[in-house]
Design an enzyme around this catalytic site. Sequence first.
Site, PDB file in Angstrom:
ATOM      1  N   GLU A  75      -9.526 -65.587  44.863  1.00 48.38           N
ATOM      2  CA  GLU A  75      -8.516 -66.150  44.247  1.00 48.38           C
ATOM      3  C   GLU A  75      -8.352 -66.605  42.459  1.00 48.38           C
ATOM      4  O   GLU A  75      -7.790 -66.553  41.472  1.00 48.38           O
ATOM      5  CB  GLU A  75      -7.021 -66.371  44.562  1.00 48.38           C
ATOM      6  N   SER A 117      -7.601 -23.013  50.941  1.00 47.26           N
ATOM      7  CA  SER A 117      -7.445 -21.831  49.891  1.00 47.26           C
ATOM      8  C   SER A 117      -6.333 -22.078  49.873  1.00 47.26           C
ATOM      9  O   SER A 117      -6.051 -21.523  48.824  1.00 47.26           O
ATOM     10  CB  SER A 117      -7.358 -20.132  51.292  1.00 47.26           C
TER      11      SER A 117
END
Length: 877
Positions: free
Chosen positions: A114, A397
């Site tokens: 950080e 499909s």
Amino acid sequence: MSPRSVTARAAGGSAAKGRPRRLRLRLGRLVFGLFAAVFLACVATVAVVGGRFALEAYRDLPVLTSLEPRNSESSFLYDASGQLITQLHGGEHRVPVSLKEIPDHVVDAFVAIEDHRFFDHPGLDFKGILRAAYVNLTGGTISEGASTITQQLARNAWLTLDRTYKRKVQEVFLALQLERAYTKHEILEMYLNQIFFGHNAYGVQAAAQVYFGKDVGQLTVAEGALLAAIARAPGLYSPYVNFENGLRRRNLVLEAMGTHGFLTAEQVRQAREEPMVLAGLRKPVDYPHPWFVDYVVHQLLERYGPSRVYREGLRVFTTLVPEIQDAAEEAVRRHLDKPFPLGQTDPQTGESIVQPEVGAVFMDPRTGHILAMVGGRAHGEALKLNRAWQAYRQTGSAFKPLTAYVAALELGHSPATVVDDWPATYTLVDGTEWTFENYNRLYRGLTPYREGLALSINTMAVKVLQQVGIRTGFEYAQRLGIESLVTRDARGNSDYTLSLALGALTRGATVLDMARAFAVFANGGYRIKPLAILRVEDRHGNVVEDNRPVREVVIREETAYLMNSMLMSTVQWGTGTPARLPDGRQVAGKTGTTSDDVDAWWVGYTPEFVGAVWMGFDQPKPMNRVWGSTYPAPIWRDVAMVALRDVPPSEFPRPRNIVDVEVCTRSGKLPGPHCPSAELRTEVFVKGTEPRTSCDVHTLVTVCGDNPNALATASCPNPVTRVAIRRQEPWVPYTTVHSKLNRLVSYIPADAHLEPPHEPCRLHGPQDPGKPPYVGPVRNIAVSAWRWEFSPAEIVVNFGDRVVLRLEATDVNHGFSLPAFDIHVIMLAKRPVTVEFIADREGTFPFHSAVYAGTGWENMTGRLIVRPAPQPGTGGH
């Protein structure tokens, strides 16, 4: 002499020649002066404006007192009718600990990932600020930050997560105050007790208990690195939400610890190899409609942060319709609990039996309002994996309408456009050849788009995409709202392939994305943003957020209507018949099933309602005979019946320039003189795209009545004229090795028997003079093929017989293979064929069909028995 004259002469010219030079000098000084004045004015303006902006930000700065929890007020969620759903209370799971109780390696992990210059800067990282400022200014938006740990503490404790310059300036002021008021170690202690880690855990002690079931002081290096990884975005990196994401970011933290000197290379390696063992989420949640609520809470946390969501009394008005939500959850239980019961254990291993999961989203296609959402079959923990919008799955499909067909309709094709349903082999980008097959291995030959989509024919979708162009199909899927397509990733994978037509995607798509995409068809061509939050108010009733439908035209309304017409056929007589509604209203949709039944989909819609339902295992593996029509379509149907119970049936709006034209289904053109009436139908077209020419596929042909597999000659006594079809490109048998039977099998189009013969009749007319007449016994045997059986299935002849087999397929195309005598024949439906051979060896010889004719064809077997020739005087057969 004036200085100006001296200057001119010094330049090497007369006074006359020096005038242009002097003029240029004057202009140059004037321009410079103007530029300087403008520049100074701009600087002054920026200084004034910036000063006022900073002063305003400073005046609105919260008072820095202490980090003791402030009095919180629950936030409230309301449904679409304004009824309370649940409260988001401020009961944070937080256990404060001192910095002495936190291992150094845990602190190091947070500092490394950080803010690795935390102990060296005064609360601001000027290098990071310059980098972020450049990125944000050049990008025109605040997309990158340079927040130090001190700034993050200031933001999390007092400010909001709004990405504005004012909030950023306030964050800087507060960070400087914190650095003056506290030591670095005090700031770290407050920071590590303030962070939100997801799953209602605040601070490293609560996080250690939630993720590992232990105190923070007992964490290993790898476990501490995981907590540092999660803190950036728990919704993305919590291993309970996405295990792989959490693992990758944990390893990134470990690498950062090595880079910045907190770990040696060997320590990094050992920590990376440590398996990620979690305690498991134990506490069940108890609030209504949890999947929808979780989705809303996740959005609120992203926009406002946990402190504001759980403690500042927000009033959140949502799109939820509880009756539809209840129906969705009940439909899942009704259809899945019996065939796939949860909570069962394997009697041999004692382990829980993993069952298929489900994800479903139901929306109003006109507004984008999310009416209901189901993210799984059992909800055990808040903000866990929600399969309705966080799981990317292969679509199969169900993707066909979103790429190939929608692009083709936009380019002027119609539901009557004909494609030859027949395998074609393509050369892929890497040079390999690939043949796309139909899921049932049946091929229909010349087939219109309508049947191709309603019956989900793979070869047609691939050919349509090839015709319109892969890039075009890719772009249309993106237009409709599929945002997960990949142009090319780090591994070289790309969705710019023909497999795009079949929904074989690099990443897959979410259920929410699929519902959004099909909503475009339902609403007449508008892409609409899904909405779950209508309005957010603060505790005083001030409107914080107000959302309205956001619509954008992405396809023509005529295209949407043609697609709706075709996808209604899917429900009427195609693969989606289980989605029919009992009131007979118009329903359109598409099934999707991936290879080996790994994923099953149904996406269905009416003009007022659209829903997508997915089913599959979290870790993809086959489901036995589970298709989109098996469970997803009935689930959708049950939910739609409740959602539309009080909605009068309506039809998809028909644009004015849609026309009805009778066409031939073999050619897609106007009927010709030889088109059978059974192959004519009325089709819809956009005016101007309807056919202008007559059918050129149906034609007349004269065959021998005694030998219908041959063209009649002048010698044939019984010529017969019949209608045949002529395709533009001739077919050749597609032959491959059957994986289970390990023998060759051929595939032929179902309409092959309608084509004219290619050879003249040799049964009549003069015989071949070079062929000596056969002297010996002759066996004439009729063999029929019908419903995957030969009759007779046993043929008995004698050694030396001349065997004449009259083969006839009486239902569909079949084949006859007698390998021992090198006989391989295609039996076209109702077109007898004759084969002859000499039984010149004794024994039993199997025969079978080598032409695929659907499920059961492999059972078409029989045997030829050749007995020893009878001795003279013992009689014949």
